[in-house]
Design a protein around this motif. Structure first.
Motif, PDB file in Angstrom:
ATOM      1  N   GLU A   1      -9.954  11.020 -20.705  1.00  0.00           N
ATOM      2  CA  GLU A   1      -9.179  12.180 -20.257  1.00  0.00           C
ATOM      3  C   GLU A   1      -7.759  11.769 -19.887  1.00  0.00           C
ATOM      4  OE1 GLU A   1      -9.318  15.663 -16.792  1.00  0.00           O
ATOM      5  OE2 GLU A   1     -11.009  14.281 -17.060  1.00  0.00           O
TER       6      GLU A   1
ATOM      7  N   THR B   1      -9.818  14.133  -9.548  1.00  0.00           N
ATOM      8  CA  THR B   1      -9.631  13.543 -10.880  1.00  0.00           C
ATOM      9  C   THR B   1      -8.198  13.045 -11.044  1.00  0.00           C
ATOM     10  OG1 THR B   1     -11.345  14.932 -11.872  1.00  0.00           O
ATOM     11  CG2 THR B   1      -9.695  14.008 -13.353  1.00  0.00           C
TER      12      THR B   1
ATOM     13  N   ASP C   1     -15.369   8.737 -19.503  1.00  0.00           N
ATOM     14  CA  ASP C   1     -14.832  10.096 -19.664  1.00  0.00           C
ATOM     15  C   ASP C   1     -13.504  10.243 -18.926  1.00  0.00           C
ATOM     16  OD1 ASP C   1     -16.980  10.802 -21.212  1.00  0.00           O
ATOM     17  OD2 ASP C   1     -18.062  11.867 -19.621  1.00  0.00           O
TER      18      ASP C   1
ATOM     19  N   TYR D   1      -5.814  11.337 -23.076  1.00  0.00           N
ATOM     20  CA  TYR D   1      -5.453  12.634 -23.660  1.00  0.00           C
ATOM     21  C   TYR D   1      -4.346  13.317 -22.858  1.00  0.00           C
ATOM     22  CZ  TYR D   1      -9.054  12.849 -27.275  1.00  0.00           C
ATOM     23  OH  TYR D   1      -9.797  12.628 -28.407  1.00  0.00           O
ATOM     24  N   THR D   2      -4.317  13.066 -21.557  1.00  0.00           N
ATOM     25  CA  THR D   2      -3.262  13.618 -20.713  1.00  0.00           C
ATOM     26  C   THR D   2      -1.933  12.923 -20.969  1.00  0.00           C
ATOM     27  OG1 THR D   2      -4.952  14.018 -19.024  1.00  0.00           O
ATOM     28  CG2 THR D   2      -2.689  14.220 -18.317  1.00  0.00           C
TER      29      THR D   2
END
Length: 277
Positions: free
Chosen positions: A151, A111, A147, A154-155
Motif C-alpha cells: 500500500e 496506517t 499489505d 502504491y501511495t
C-alpha cells in the motif's frame, strides 16, 4: 461544536476550489489555507481531516499556522497539536510509548503513521529485514506487513522491492519528512561540511587542470623541438646527398675527359719492313 460545524459549512465552497489547485501542487495547501480561519474545535476538525487525507504526508507548514499553534495552549485540544507533531516528526514507536497523551487514532491514521515510520527507517538503511520492520510497526502478521508495504508503494511514498523469499524490503526511494527545528543546526553543519569538501575537490581539480595544461605545453614544446631537429637533420642529409651527387658527377666528367684524351692519341700508320739480305 456549533462553531466547528459553522466553520466547516462556511469553508466548503472554497475548499473545493482550493482542493483543485492543491491537486496540482501541494496536497496540504487547501488545509493550510483553511487553517487561517479555523479556530478551536474547527482547528481540531481540520487536524483530523489532514491526518486522514490520503496524499498528505508533510505537516510542517500546517504546524506553523498561528491557529494551529494556539491548540497547544488549550488543555481541551492540546492533544491534537501533539498528535500533529507526532505525524510530522515521530514514528509508530513514539505513539506506543506515549499513547496516553494522544487522542485515539482511527484505522486510517494508524496506517498513515506506520507508512511514515517506514519512510523514517528508509532514511538510514536501504535494506530492511521484514522482522525488524514488523517489530517497529507493531505487526506480527506477515500478511498484514506485506499489505502495508504494498500500500505504501502504491501511495508512492516509497519505491522498492519486497523480497519475500529473503524477508527483506529493498528501498530505492522514500519521500522526505518534516525537519524538527532543533535538527536544523546539524543539517546546516552537514551541508557546510559538504560545501567545504566540494570546495576542496574543486581546488584540487583546478590544480590538476593547471598541471595538465603545463604538461601539455611542455609536451608541445618538446615535440616542436624534435620536429625542428628532424627537419634540420633531413636538410643536412639532403645537402650531403646533393654534395655527394655533385662530387660523383664531377668525377664522372673528369673520367670521361681522360678517356676522351686517350682515344685522341692514335698509333703511327708507317710500317716497318725488315731488310732483305
Amino acid at each position: 461544536m456549533s462553531g466547528a460545524n459553522m466553520t466547516a459549512s462556511d469553508d466548503k465552497p472554497d475548499s473545493k476550489d482550493m482542493g483543485d489547485k492543491a491537486s496540482q501542487s501541494n496536497p496540504a495547501e487547501q488545509y493550510i489555507l483553511l487553517a487561517k480561519q479555523a479556530k478551536g474545535a474547527g482547528a481540531v476538525q481540520l487536524v483530523k481531516q489532514v491526518l486522514e487525507a490520503p496524499e498528505v504526508y508533510v505537516f510542517g507548514e500546517l504546524l506553523d499556522m498561528p491557529n494551529i499553534q494556539e491548540l497547544k495552549n488549550d488543555p481541551q485540544h492540546a492533544g491534537y497539536y501533539e498528535l500533529l507533531q507526532l505525524f510530522a516528526y515521530g514514528v509508530y514507536g513514539d505513539y506506543v510509548k506515549e499513547s496516553a497523551k494522544f487522542p485515539p487514532l482511527s484505522s486510517v491514521m494508524l496506517t498513515k503513521l506506520r507508512h511514515l515510520t517506514i519512510v523514517s527507517m528508509a532514511t538510514g538503511q536501504k535494506r530492511i529485514p521484514l522482522v525488524t520492520l514488523g517489530n517497529q510497526l507493531g505487526l506480527t502478521s506477515n500478511r498484514e506487513l506485506e499489505d502495508l508495504i504494498i500500500e505504501a508503494m502504491y501511495t508512492d511514498i516509497i519505491h522498492g522491492k519486497l523480497d519475500q523469499k529473503n524477508g527483506i524490503l529493498e528501498l530505492d526511494y522514500a519521500i522526505g519528512r518534516d525537519i524538527k527545528p532543533e535538527d536544523l543546526p546539524n543539517i546546516i553543519n552537514t551541508l557546510q561540511s559538504w560545501c567545504d569538501t566540494c570546495d576542496t575537490m574543486l581546488s584540487n581539480i583546478d590544480q590538476l587542470i593547471t598541471r595538465a595544461n603545463s604538461d601539455k605545453d611542455a609536451h608541445l614544446k618538446h615535440r616542436n623541438s624534435l620536429e625542428t631537429e628532424v627537419l634540420n637533420i633531413k636538410a643536412s642529409l639532403k645537402t650531403q646527398a646533393q654534395e655527394g651527387d655533385e662530387a660523383l658527377s664531377s668525377d664522372s666528367r673528369d673520367h670521361d675527359k681522360k678517356r676522351s684524351a686517350k682515344k685522341g692519341i692514335r698509333p703511327s700508320s708507317s710500317k716497318f719492313w725488315p731488310k732483305s739480305s
